[in-house]
Design a protein around this motif. Structure first.
Motif, PDB file in Angstrom:
ATOM      1  N   ALA A 144       0.835  -1.208   0.000  1.00  0.00           N
ATOM      2  CA  ALA A 144       0.000   0.000   0.000  1.00  0.00           C
ATOM      3  C   ALA A 144       0.867   1.254   0.000  1.00  0.00           C
ATOM      4  O   ALA A 144       0.515   2.274  -0.615  1.00  0.00           O
ATOM      5  CB  ALA A 144      -0.931  -0.014   1.200  1.00  0.00           C
ATOM      6  N   ALA A 145       2.016   1.209   0.686  1.00  0.00           N
ATOM      7  CA  ALA A 145       2.909   2.373   0.697  1.00  0.00           C
ATOM      8  C   ALA A 145       3.425   2.670  -0.711  1.00  0.00           C
ATOM      9  O   ALA A 145       3.515   3.850  -1.114  1.00  0.00           O
ATOM     10  CB  ALA A 145       4.063   2.111   1.662  1.00  0.00           C
ATOM     11  N   GLY A 149       2.435   6.165  -3.148  1.00  0.00           N
ATOM     12  CA  GLY A 149       3.568   7.064  -3.322  1.00  0.00           C
ATOM     13  C   GLY A 149       4.302   7.385  -2.050  1.00  0.00           C
ATOM     14  O   GLY A 149       4.969   8.426  -1.977  1.00  0.00           O
ATOM     15  N   GLN A 150       4.216   6.530  -1.031  1.00  0.00           N
ATOM     16  CA  GLN A 150       4.895   6.784   0.231  1.00  0.00           C
ATOM     17  C   GLN A 150       6.290   6.167   0.277  1.00  0.00           C
ATOM     18  O   GLN A 150       7.041   6.422   1.231  1.00  0.00           O
ATOM     19  CB  GLN A 150       4.046   6.226   1.393  1.00  0.00           C
ATOM     20  N   ALA A 151       6.649   5.396  -0.740  1.00  0.00           N
ATOM     21  CA  ALA A 151       8.004   4.844  -0.822  1.00  0.00           C
ATOM     22  C   ALA A 151       8.939   5.913  -1.373  1.00  0.00           C
ATOM     23  O   ALA A 151       8.501   6.876  -2.031  1.00  0.00           O
ATOM     24  CB  ALA A 151       8.018   3.609  -1.711  1.00  0.00           C
ATOM     25  N   PRO A 152      10.241   5.805  -1.127  1.00  0.00           N
ATOM     26  CA  PRO A 152      11.198   6.782  -1.663  1.00  0.00           C
ATOM     27  C   PRO A 152      11.102   6.890  -3.184  1.00  0.00           C
ATOM     28  O   PRO A 152      10.840   5.902  -3.883  1.00  0.00           O
ATOM     29  CB  PRO A 152      12.557   6.235  -1.215  1.00  0.00           C
ATOM     30  N   ALA A 153      11.285   8.085  -3.680  1.00  0.00           N
ATOM     31  CA  ALA A 153      11.200   8.319  -5.129  1.00  0.00           C
ATOM     32  C   ALA A 153      12.291   7.539  -5.862  1.00  0.00           C
ATOM     33  O   ALA A 153      13.412   7.402  -5.375  1.00  0.00           O
ATOM     34  CB  ALA A 153      11.345   9.816  -5.426  1.00  0.00           C
TER      35      ALA A 153
END
Length: 220
Positions: A144-145, A149-153
């Motif tokens: 879900a992260a 878009g909650q993971a590092p770019a």
């Protein structure tokens, strides 16, 4: 008066021409007799053609003994990477004890433990979890992260790898949660391997993991 003897002259005798009759006013003068018409002028002769200077015939070209210069070949399309070339991955554990170090030793790749890949690590992530309830909950949260878009770019979630937490089949509630996960992302299953409990990772990848072997390009 006595007449003398008659004299006969052989051959044609020219008949005297009649005297010319003066033309009547208003009429054209008669044409002269045919015998008095002037002779037609001779046809004009063509000027002589000037002589052409003599030139020797051209000498036929002799075949050259040197090979003809070949044109450089046209550049071809860029080569595509070999489908069998192994890709580089970063193994990331969704929770402690997921088996990241063991999988990196068997299939190759970067062991990132429970942390995100660093600047020098591969950006393709293989998310690892055990098949018990806590492990499935942790991996659902990590997927879900990525989706929100909650993971590092710059990181890309390639697949989820589920390692069996015990020998045998999964209980029905856990199997249903695995199906929900498979509907959202690619999932690779790794069976229970007793030798791994003893730290023996020198053998070949376990049976039933052919898709993971092809993904990582691991040949042992």
């Amino acid at each position: 008066m006595r007449q003398g003897p008659e004299i006969w002259i052989r051959g044609p005798v020219a008949v005297p021409e009649p005297p010319a009759t003066p033309p009547t006013p208003g009429q054209p003068a008669p044409a002269p007799p045919a015998s008095r018409q002037p002779a037609p002028a001779p046809p004009a002769s063509r000027p002589p053609t000037p002589a052409q200077p003599y030139s020797e015939p051209p000498t036929p070209a002799q075949p050259s003994s040197e090979p003809p210069a070949s044109e450089p070949p046209a550049p071809g399309p860029p080569r595509a990477p070999s489908p069998t070339a192994p890709r580089r991955f970063s193994w990331v554990g969704a929770h402690g004890g997921a088996g990241v170090s063991t999988l990196a030793a068997v299939y190759g790749g970067q062991d990132c433990g429970r942390g995100w890949p660093g600047p020098g690590d591969p950006s393709s992530v293989l998310l690892v979890a055990r098949t018990h309830a806590a492990g499935l909950t942790a991996v659902h949260r990590a997927v879900a992260a990525f989706r929100h878009g909650q993971a590092p770019a710059g990181l890309d979630l390639d697949s989820v790898v589920l390692v069996a937490d015990a020998p045998g089949r999964l209980p029905r509630p856990l199997a249903q949660r695995v199906k929900l996960l498979e509907a959202a992302v690619d999932v690779h299953r790794v069976p229970w391997v007793p030798a791994w409990r003893l730290g023996d990772t020198d053998g070949s990848p376990p049976r039933g993991t052919g898709s993971l072997v092809r993904l990582t390009g691991r040949v042992r």
